[in-house]
Design an enzyme around this catalytic site. Structure first.
Site, short mmCIF file in Angstrom:
data_model
loop_
_atom_site.label_atom_id
_atom_site.label_comp_id
_atom_site.label_asym_id
_atom_site.label_seq_id
_atom_site.Cartn_x
_atom_site.Cartn_y
_atom_site.Cartn_z
N CYS A 116 7.94 -5.36 2.24
CA CYS A 116 6.60 -4.77 2.34
C CYS A 116 5.59 -5.36 1.35
CB CYS A 116 6.69 -3.26 2.23
SG CYS A 116 5.24 -2.43 2.90
N HIS A 212 11.67 -0.69 4.61
CA HIS A 212 12.23 -0.02 3.44
C HIS A 212 13.53 0.65 3.87
CE1 HIS A 212 8.47 -0.44 1.17
NE2 HIS A 212 7.81 -0.01 2.22
N1 GLN Z 1 0.08 -1.64 -0.05
C1 GLN Z 1 0.63 -2.24 1.09
C2 GLN Z 1 0.20 -1.62 2.41
O1 GLN Z 1 -0.02 -0.40 2.51
C3 GLN Z 1 2.13 -2.23 0.93
C4 GLN Z 1 2.76 -0.86 1.02
C5 GLN Z 1 4.24 -0.85 0.83
O2 GLN Z 1 4.81 -1.71 0.11
N2 GLN Z 1 4.91 0.11 1.40
O3 GLN Z 1 0.05 -2.35 3.36
#
Ligand code: GLN
Length: 260
Positions: A116, A212
């Site tokens: 992510c 995740h």
């Molecule tokens: N900030 C990024 C987004 O919302 C990554 C979020 C995350 O790592 N879950 O796209």
């Protein structure tokens, strides 16, 4: 459960043909920004790789690399997790200082798994919802722009290592330069952008994904492929002893039935 119990188990196996009596093999697993970039259990990916290697008698060194720390030359596998936009902002300057090393390592076949927020920063840039541009390092050929819609929920996608189940939570919309470089094809969820059916990206041994979970807990074939790639790079054509994956595959099956 002990190593012996795991190795002897006769449950479902994703790696039945693997065989490698390997008490002298060693792997160094580097966890990049474990404090700043670690949400939704992403540290578990490091633990899964460590345990699945140790259950095969492989000696594992863990190196935690934060802001200001050098990346050890001996890195075999580098993992990085997700983080809020603020977390990405905190590490961006340090990541640029590590960019050349990470490019060289990627070209040398070091195995990397970026989730992510770190996946986004392994691309060229992430432009936040507010228009702030966070520079990435361009190891992966992609760009991300923060959208208005949050893509959140359980995911399923098909990859060369079988079906993967994960959990996504991002507003970033990621476009690959070439969709053929995607890691997987979306079955359930949004993946890279909710539009083109792609999920993640793979270039050489560098994997990026929005999953995740931690993703490796529920997807043992993918975990073992990362270990196999790392061992093969270091020792030649490595094969891994099979493990009992009953619990992991049960977690996979339950997660795949969960509603979005
Ligand atoms: N900030 C990024 C987004 O919302 C990554 C979020 C995350 O790592 N879950 O796209």
């Amino acid at each position: 459960m002990t190593k012996g119990q795991r190795a002897k188990g006769k449950g479902h196996s994703t790696s039945a043909t693997y065989h490698l009596p390997s008490t002298t093999y060693q792997l160094t697993i580097v966890h990049l920004y474990p404090r700043e970039m670690n949400i939704y259990g992403d540290t578990g990916n490091r633990l899964v790789l460590q345990k699945r290697a140790e259950w095969r008698g492989i000696d594992v060194q863990i190196k935690l690399v934060g802001v200001g720390d050098p990346i050890p030359d001996e890195a075999d596998i580098i993992v990085g997790g997700g983080g809020q936009d603020a977390g990405q902002g905190k590490i961006q300057d340090d990541l640029q200082e590590k960019a050349e090393t990470l490019h060289q390592m990627a070209e040398a076949g070091v195995v990397m798994l970026m989730i992510c927020g770190m996946y986004q920063l392994f691309g060229r840039s992430f432009t936040t919802h507010e228009g702030e541009v966070i520079q990435g390092i361009g190891v992966l050929p992609l760009e991300t722009v923060g959208g208005h819609k949050r893509m959140i929920g359980n995911t399923i996608y098909q990859t060369p290592f079988g079906e993967i189940v994960g959990y996504e939570n991002h507003s970033g919309v990621t476009k690959l330069d070439n969709p053929a470089m995607a890691f997987g094809t979306v079955v359930k969820g949004s993946g890279n952008n909710g539009q083109d059916g792609t999920e993640g990206c793979r270039i050489q041994n560098v994997f990026g994904t929005y999953s995740h979970g931690p993703v490796l807990v529920k997807n043992p074939a993918f975990s073992d492929e990362l270990l196999r790639l790392a061992l093969s790079r270091r020792y030649g054509d490595a094969k891994l002893k099979s493990l009992d994956n009953t619990m992991e595959l049960s977690a996979h099956a339950i997660a795949s039935e969960r509603p979005r």
